[in-house]
Design a protein around this motif. Structure first.
Motif, PDB file in Angstrom:
ATOM      1  N   ILE A 216      24.490  32.278  42.887  1.00 19.76           N
ATOM      2  CA  ILE A 216      25.153  31.149  42.343  1.00 19.76           C
ATOM      3  C   ILE A 216      23.726  29.997  42.322  1.00 19.76           C
ATOM      4  O   ILE A 216      23.044  29.892  43.098  1.00 19.76           O
ATOM      5  N   ALA A 217      23.411  29.742  40.812  1.00 24.64           N
ATOM      6  CA  ALA A 217      22.290  29.122  40.577  1.00 24.64           C
ATOM      7  C   ALA A 217      22.744  27.632  40.482  1.00 24.64           C
ATOM      8  O   ALA A 217      23.424  27.230  39.823  1.00 24.64           O
ATOM      9  N   VAL A 218      21.878  26.878  41.137  1.00 25.03           N
ATOM     10  CA  VAL A 218      21.926  25.404  40.874  1.00 25.03           C
ATOM     11  C   VAL A 218      20.762  24.928  40.535  1.00 25.03           C
ATOM     12  O   VAL A 218      19.602  25.025  40.972  1.00 25.03           O
ATOM     13  N   GLY A 219      20.712  23.904  39.377  1.00 23.71           N
ATOM     14  CA  GLY A 219      19.529  23.403  38.966  1.00 23.71           C
ATOM     15  C   GLY A 219      19.606  22.005  38.163  1.00 23.71           C
ATOM     16  O   GLY A 219      20.810  21.596  38.146  1.00 23.71           O
ATOM     17  N   ASP A 220      18.730  21.431  37.539  1.00 21.82           N
ATOM     18  CA  ASP A 220      18.891  20.002  36.746  1.00 21.82           C
ATOM     19  C   ASP A 220      18.045  20.195  35.649  1.00 21.82           C
ATOM     20  O   ASP A 220      18.162  19.558  34.719  1.00 21.82           O
ATOM     21  N   GLY A 221      17.044  21.077  35.345  1.00 21.01           N
ATOM     22  CA  GLY A 221      16.064  21.051  34.070  1.00 21.01           C
ATOM     23  C   GLY A 221      16.034  22.224  33.389  1.00 21.01           C
ATOM     24  O   GLY A 221      16.689  23.159  33.630  1.00 21.01           O
ATOM     25  N   GLU A 222      15.568  21.979  32.074  1.00 22.87           N
ATOM     26  CA  GLU A 222      15.167  23.212  31.161  1.00 22.87           C
ATOM     27  C   GLU A 222      14.742  24.642  31.753  1.00 22.87           C
ATOM     28  O   GLU A 222      15.372  25.617  31.418  1.00 22.87           O
ATOM     29  N   ASN A 223      13.814  24.563  32.835  1.00 17.33           N
ATOM     30  CA  ASN A 223      13.255  25.651  33.368  1.00 17.33           C
ATOM     31  C   ASN A 223      14.224  26.517  34.241  1.00 17.33           C
ATOM     32  O   ASN A 223      13.985  27.452  34.865  1.00 17.33           O
ATOM     33  N   ASP A 224      15.479  25.809  34.431  1.00 21.75           N
ATOM     34  CA  ASP A 224      16.461  26.233  35.054  1.00 21.75           C
ATOM     35  C   ASP A 224      17.383  27.397  34.681  1.00 21.75           C
ATOM     36  O   ASP A 224      18.180  28.087  35.133  1.00 21.75           O
ATOM     37  N   ALA A 225      17.216  27.296  33.371  1.00 22.04           N
ATOM     38  CA  ALA A 225      17.924  28.341  32.374  1.00 22.04           C
ATOM     39  C   ALA A 225      17.689  29.872  32.671  1.00 22.04           C
ATOM     40  O   ALA A 225      18.650  30.510  32.578  1.00 22.04           O
ATOM     41  N   SER A 226      16.439  30.061  32.855  1.00 22.59           N
ATOM     42  CA  SER A 226      16.305  31.609  33.237  1.00 22.59           C
ATOM     43  C   SER A 226      17.116  31.816  34.475  1.00 22.59           C
ATOM     44  O   SER A 226      17.368  33.183  34.664  1.00 22.59           O
ATOM     45  N   LEU A 227      17.189  30.938  35.478  1.00 21.17           N
ATOM     46  CA  LEU A 227      17.833  31.119  36.757  1.00 21.17           C
ATOM     47  C   LEU A 227      19.423  31.260  36.469  1.00 21.17           C
ATOM     48  O   LEU A 227      20.041  32.128  36.862  1.00 21.17           O
ATOM     49  N   PHE A 228      19.792  30.381  35.716  1.00 21.41           N
ATOM     50  CA  PHE A 228      21.454  30.593  35.117  1.00 21.41           C
ATOM     51  C   PHE A 228      21.494  31.827  34.488  1.00 21.41           C
ATOM     52  O   PHE A 228      22.651  32.377  34.694  1.00 21.41           O
ATOM     53  N   ARG A 229      20.680  32.509  33.851  1.00 22.91           N
ATOM     54  CA  ARG A 229      20.834  33.819  33.173  1.00 22.91           C
ATOM     55  C   ARG A 229      21.100  34.727  34.029  1.00 22.91           C
ATOM     56  O   ARG A 229      21.815  35.855  33.644  1.00 22.91           O
ATOM     57  N   VAL A 230      20.468  34.980  35.267  1.00 21.22           N
ATOM     58  CA  VAL A 230      20.743  36.130  36.177  1.00 21.22           C
ATOM     59  C   VAL A 230      21.702  35.731  37.329  1.00 21.22           C
ATOM     60  O   VAL A 230      22.030  36.546  38.115  1.00 21.22           O
ATOM     61  N   ALA A 231      22.475  34.602  36.959  1.00 18.29           N
ATOM     62  CA  ALA A 231      23.375  34.357  38.020  1.00 18.29           C
ATOM     63  C   ALA A 231      24.918  34.768  37.647  1.00 18.29           C
ATOM     64  O   ALA A 231      25.291  34.616  36.298  1.00 18.29           O
ATOM     65  N   GLN A 232      25.801  34.938  38.666  1.00 19.93           N
ATOM     66  CA  GLN A 232      27.301  35.016  38.127  1.00 19.93           C
ATOM     67  C   GLN A 232      27.913  33.493  37.840  1.00 19.93           C
ATOM     68  O   GLN A 232      29.129  33.702  37.136  1.00 19.93           O
ATOM     69  N   PHE A 233      27.326  32.652  38.856  1.00 19.16           N
ATOM     70  CA  PHE A 233      27.753  31.109  38.709  1.00 19.16           C
ATOM     71  C   PHE A 233      26.645  30.404  38.555  1.00 19.16           C
ATOM     72  O   PHE A 233      25.748  30.557  39.209  1.00 19.16           O
ATOM     73  N   ARG A 234      26.914  29.281  37.535  1.00 16.34           N
ATOM     74  CA  ARG A 234      25.899  28.364  37.176  1.00 16.34           C
ATOM     75  C   ARG A 234      26.359  27.217  37.681  1.00 16.34           C
ATOM     76  O   ARG A 234      27.556  26.637  37.049  1.00 16.34           O
ATOM     77  N   VAL A 235      25.489  26.362  38.264  1.00 18.42           N
ATOM     78  CA  VAL A 235      25.888  24.942  38.704  1.00 18.42           C
ATOM     79  C   VAL A 235      24.901  23.966  38.228  1.00 18.42           C
ATOM     80  O   VAL A 235      23.707  24.129  38.562  1.00 18.42           O
TER      81      VAL A 235
END
Length: 223
Positions: free
Chosen positions: A160-179
């Motif tokens: 489960i990836a959680v973030g706020d900014g543009e550079n969190d997009a790469s974290l979202f791409r490897v996660a099953q859930f994006r918050v």
């Protein structure tokens, strides 16, 4: 196994608190980390984490946008061979162009620089996050850093990836859930399976409470 991978600035920490982690956020992350995995994944340097997050004890740290991993008592530089020679070329270019920068253990940091002023060098990536730019090896980002950390620690689970900014997009791409926390930029919110109704660390606390109570899956989008 649940594995939460969270950005730091404006996600765990609040700009109004000068990015210092609130006690209630620290305590919730430490409690959660006793049962599940929790990784702080940030562009920040280690020295800032020591100052801004005293007492925070996640499962692991992925720092400098994926280039430095702290896994238990091990420190892993997640950069390709020859990176530091390449980084020196970037430093020479930046100095020649009069661009100010600071150095981390692996990457460089720039602020308020125009895209056209950046040098173009093979093997180097300039990743923007709001008004800041990080100088990284090509192919290294928050997502790849997290996957390397999990591999090094022998951990598998639902990310489960959680973030706020543009550079969190790469974290979202490897996660099953994006918050996304409430204060996230709109492009990240559009990628999210769940947008929290609380900002920064309070949003992270709510997310962890959802997971611990078993209510998380009831609140995410169904694909």
């Amino acid at each position: 196994m649940w594995i939460v991978a969270s950005d730091f600035d404006r996600t765990i920490s609040d700009e109004k608190d000068a990015f210092r982690v609130r006690e209630e956020v620290r305590d919730k992350i430490n409690e959660f980390s006793k049962y599940w995995g929790f990784f702080v994944v940030t562009g920040r340097e280690r020295r800032f984490m020591e100052a801004l997050a005293p007492g925070l004890k996640p499962t692991g740290w992925v720092l400098e946008n994926g280039c430095l991993i702290l896994a238990g008592d091990r420190e892993i530089l997640n950069v390709p061979p020859g990176w530091f020679s390449l980084r020196q070329r970037v430093i020479t270019e930046l100095k020649g162009r009069g661009i100010k920068f600071s150095s981390g253990e692996a990457i460089l940091y720039l602020s308020d620089v125009l895209e056209d002023d950046l040098p173009r060098i093979d093997g180097v990536n300039f990743e923007r996050n709001r008004n800041d730019v990080m100088v990284l090896p090509s192919g290294i980002d928050k997502g790849s850093g997290l996957l390397r950390a999990l591999k090094e620690m022998g951990l598998n689970g639902t990310i489960i990836a959680v973030g706020d900014g543009e550079n969190d997009a790469s974290l979202f791409r490897v996660a099953q859930f994006r918050v996304a926390v409430k204060n996230a930029v709109d492009p990240l919110k559009s990628m999210a399976d769940l947008v929290l109704d609380r900002e920064d660390g309070l949003g992270v606390v709510k997310l962890l409470d959802m997971i611990l109570s078993g209510d998380f899956l009831k609140n995410v989008k169904v694909h």
